[in-house]
Design a protein around this motif. Structure first.
Motif, short mmCIF file in Angstrom:
data_model
loop_
_atom_site.label_atom_id
_atom_site.label_comp_id
_atom_site.label_asym_id
_atom_site.label_seq_id
_atom_site.Cartn_x
_atom_site.Cartn_y
_atom_site.Cartn_z
N VAL A 325 0.88 -1.17 0.00
CA VAL A 325 0.00 0.00 0.00
C VAL A 325 0.91 1.21 0.00
O VAL A 325 1.64 1.46 0.97
CB VAL A 325 -0.93 0.02 1.23
CG1 VAL A 325 -1.90 1.19 1.15
CG2 VAL A 325 -1.67 -1.30 1.37
N LEU A 326 0.88 1.98 -1.09
CA LEU A 326 1.84 3.06 -1.28
C LEU A 326 1.15 4.37 -1.62
O LEU A 326 0.16 4.39 -2.34
CB LEU A 326 2.81 2.71 -2.42
CG LEU A 326 3.62 1.41 -2.29
CD1 LEU A 326 4.47 1.20 -3.52
CD2 LEU A 326 4.49 1.45 -1.05
N GLY A 327 1.72 5.45 -1.09
CA GLY A 327 1.28 6.78 -1.48
C GLY A 327 0.42 7.48 -0.45
O GLY A 327 0.22 7.00 0.67
N PRO A 328 -0.14 8.62 -0.83
CA PRO A 328 -0.89 9.45 0.12
C PRO A 328 -2.27 8.87 0.41
O PRO A 328 -2.88 8.21 -0.43
CB PRO A 328 -1.01 10.79 -0.61
CG PRO A 328 -0.97 10.43 -2.06
CD PRO A 328 -0.02 9.26 -2.16
N HIS A 329 -2.74 9.14 1.62
CA HIS A 329 -4.10 8.75 1.98
C HIS A 329 -5.06 9.80 1.44
O HIS A 329 -4.86 11.00 1.67
CB HIS A 329 -4.22 8.65 3.50
CG HIS A 329 -5.44 7.89 3.94
ND1 HIS A 329 -6.71 8.42 3.83
CD2 HIS A 329 -5.58 6.66 4.48
CE1 HIS A 329 -7.59 7.54 4.29
NE2 HIS A 329 -6.93 6.46 4.69
N PRO A 330 -6.11 9.41 0.73
CA PRO A 330 -6.99 10.40 0.11
C PRO A 330 -7.72 11.29 1.12
O PRO A 330 -8.15 12.39 0.76
CB PRO A 330 -7.98 9.55 -0.69
CG PRO A 330 -7.91 8.20 -0.11
CD PRO A 330 -6.51 8.03 0.39
N GLU A 331 -7.84 10.85 2.35
CA GLU A 331 -8.50 11.66 3.37
C GLU A 331 -7.52 12.51 4.17
O GLU A 331 -7.94 13.32 4.99
CB GLU A 331 -9.30 10.76 4.31
CG GLU A 331 -10.41 9.99 3.61
CD GLU A 331 -11.13 9.03 4.55
OE1 GLU A 331 -11.03 9.22 5.78
OE2 GLU A 331 -11.76 8.08 4.05
N MET A 332 -6.22 12.31 3.92
CA MET A 332 -5.19 13.09 4.60
C MET A 332 -3.97 13.11 3.69
O MET A 332 -3.06 12.30 3.80
CB MET A 332 -4.87 12.46 5.96
CG MET A 332 -4.18 13.40 6.93
SD MET A 332 -4.32 12.81 8.64
CE MET A 332 -6.07 13.07 8.97
N ALA A 333 -3.97 14.05 2.77
CA ALA A 333 -3.08 13.99 1.62
C ALA A 333 -1.60 14.10 1.95
O ALA A 333 -0.76 13.72 1.12
CB ALA A 333 -3.45 15.10 0.62
N ASN A 334 -1.25 14.59 3.14
CA ASN A 334 0.18 14.67 3.47
C ASN A 334 0.60 13.55 4.41
O ASN A 334 1.69 13.60 4.99
CB ASN A 334 0.54 16.04 4.06
CG ASN A 334 -0.08 16.29 5.42
OD1 ASN A 334 -1.10 15.67 5.78
ND2 ASN A 334 0.48 17.20 6.18
N LEU A 373 -1.16 0.24 -6.54
CA LEU A 373 -0.93 -0.06 -5.13
C LEU A 373 -1.43 1.07 -4.22
O LEU A 373 -1.01 1.18 -3.07
CB LEU A 373 0.57 -0.30 -4.90
CG LEU A 373 1.18 -1.43 -5.74
CD1 LEU A 373 2.69 -1.50 -5.54
CD2 LEU A 373 0.54 -2.77 -5.40
N SER A 374 -2.34 1.88 -4.71
CA SER A 374 -2.79 3.05 -3.97
C SER A 374 -3.62 2.70 -2.75
O SER A 374 -4.19 1.61 -2.63
CB SER A 374 -3.63 3.95 -4.89
OG SER A 374 -4.89 3.33 -5.15
N VAL A 375 -3.72 3.66 -1.83
CA VAL A 375 -4.57 3.50 -0.65
C VAL A 375 -6.03 3.43 -1.06
O VAL A 375 -6.83 2.75 -0.40
CB VAL A 375 -4.33 4.68 0.32
CG1 VAL A 375 -5.14 4.47 1.61
CG2 VAL A 375 -2.85 4.84 0.64
N GLY A 381 -12.20 -1.49 -1.12
CA GLY A 381 -12.28 -2.94 -1.09
C GLY A 381 -12.08 -3.58 -2.44
O GLY A 381 -12.73 -4.57 -2.78
N ARG A 382 -11.16 -3.01 -3.22
CA ARG A 382 -10.93 -3.46 -4.59
C ARG A 382 -9.56 -4.15 -4.67
O ARG A 382 -8.55 -3.51 -4.83
CB ARG A 382 -10.97 -2.23 -5.51
CG ARG A 382 -10.76 -2.49 -6.98
CD ARG A 382 -11.14 -1.25 -7.80
NE ARG A 382 -10.72 0.00 -7.22
CZ ARG A 382 -9.50 0.53 -7.37
NH1 ARG A 382 -8.58 -0.09 -8.06
NH2 ARG A 382 -9.22 1.72 -6.82
N PRO A 383 -9.53 -5.49 -4.54
CA PRO A 383 -8.25 -6.19 -4.43
C PRO A 383 -7.40 -6.07 -5.71
O PRO A 383 -7.93 -6.10 -6.82
CB PRO A 383 -8.64 -7.65 -4.19
CG PRO A 383 -10.05 -7.60 -3.73
CD PRO A 383 -10.67 -6.41 -4.40
#
Length: 390
Positions: A325-334, A373-375, A381-383
């Motif tokens: 799981v890589l990268g920014p969280h869409p609900e907390m972008a930083n 591999l996004s959050v 729930g999309r494997p």
């Protein structure tokens, strides 16, 4: 004290991110917070330290393609001499054994994809497998796949220490403490609270906490389906099975590879589920009940075996699809994640750390497209499944 970026966790993932951030943007204030500088229970230190190209989706092949280049040309990629001349790579290969037609069909299906991305995967019949490794019993096999180059095992702590030393030389700071809280405002991380060192304001944070990833997310009021899962690894001596050229072999019930004159081996428990982050008690019954019977069947030279020692480590297991799981969280972008590798993280640390650093600095994926591999896929729930989990 304050920082542009606080990296939570100083294992190989956190150290990789710190290295790439300070290399790409000299002068960036990067602080890595690590709770245990001995790394005695870190996933990095307790890993089997393998690298392979034989994955079932292209992004994992690409991550490990960069990983092998980085490992082979360690000093060149670090850009400086950190006193670690090389990582002792042994290209013994990975050997996946198939004992069912369906299993062989999967190996055949993904081999073409692997080769298209630069791997050298070969498909073998049982006779070819026996010719290469005559000490194996291949009578019940349908076939196998083998990586004749760019696969094997290497110095895990050398990789970590190299990243740490180079990151420090580039200006990153490493602090021994534990993150006990994350402060937020208007959907952004504003700082982290430390168990001993007070509060550190920051412009961005990276969750590189391995099996403790979900604990860190909860500090920010979020969640992620990543949990610690226990793996007991056995170091065994088999005087009738001295095969230093053996590959890392994946059979139906276990994996095994040579380690000097001995071997290391492990299996996935039948009742595999989350464990307490502090639970490092070994599951010793797995040797007698699961591994040895299967291993002795596969290789009769393992008739006389002694368990020399054992250790227990934790996978940072992605419950959804066993992928990173890589990268920014869409609900907390930083708030950026580098978690969930489910056992194949060490080899992918060079590329994953580079990708996350690029995303922090530019707002998008650059060298490799890691959007699969996004959050977001976790939240929906999309494997995006990786079938070749070892």
């Amino acid at each position: 004290m304050q920082a542009d970026v606080v990296v939570i966790g100083g294992g190989v993932m956190g150290a990789s991110v710190a290295f790439w951030l300070t290399r790409m943007q000299p002068g960036l204030a990067v602080l890595v917070v690590e709770r245990d500088p001995t790394y005695a229970r870190s996933s990095t230190a307790l890993a089997a330290a393998g690298i392979r190209q034989q994955f079932t989706n292209p992004v994992n092949v690409e991550l490990s393609r960069f990983g092998i280049r980085f490992i082979k040309e360690f000093q060149t990629h670090l850009g400086q001499d950190v006193g670690i001349p090389d990582l002792g790579l042994r290209e013994n290969g990975y050997l996946f054994l198939a004992s069912t037609p369906d299993g062989m069909a999967t190996l055949t299906e993904v081999a073409a994809m692997q080769r298209a991305h630069g791997a050298a995967t070969e498909l073998w019949t049982p006779a070819q497998t026996a010719a290469r490794y005559p000490w194996l019993n291949t009578t019940d096999l349908v076939g196998a796949s083998f990586g004749p180059r760019d696969e094997g095992f290497f110095d895990n702590m050398g990789l970590l220490n190299g990243f740490r030393a180079a990151a420090r030389a580039q200006g990153a700071r490493f602090l021994t403490d534990e993150v006990t809280g994350i402060t937020t405002s208007a959907g952004r991380v504003t700082g982290v609270t430390l168990g001993q060192g007070g509060h550190i304001p920051c412009a961005a944070a990276v969750n590189a906490a391995g099996p403790r990833a979900a604990q860190i997310m909860r500090m920010a009021g979020l969640d992620i389906a990543i949990e610690p899962r226990k793996r007991t690894v056995f170091v065994i001596d088999a005087p009738n099975a001295r095969h230093p050229d053996a590959p890392l072999m994946i059979d139906r019930d276990y994996w095994i590879r040579p380690e000097h004159r001995q071997w290391i081996t492990a299996t996935v428990p039948a009742e595999d589920g989350p464990c307490d982050p502090e639970d490092f008690d070994p599951d010793l019954h797995l040797w007698d009940d699961v591994i040895w019977p299967a291993l002795w069947h596969r290789a009769p030279g393992f008739d006389a075996v002694k368990v020399i020692r054992h250790w227990t480590g934790h996978y940072e297991y992605n419950v959804l699809d066993q992928n990173a799981v890589l990268g920014p969280h869409p609900e907390m972008a930083n708030l950026h994640l580098i978690n969930g590798f489910s056992g194949h993280g060490l080899q992918q640390a060079p590329a994953a750390g580079r990708g996350v650093a690029e995303h922090i600095l530019t707002g998008g994926w650059q060298s490799l497209d890691l959007s699969d591999l996004s959050v977001t896929r976790m939240l929906e729930g999309r494997p995006f499944a990786e079938r070749a989990i070892v």
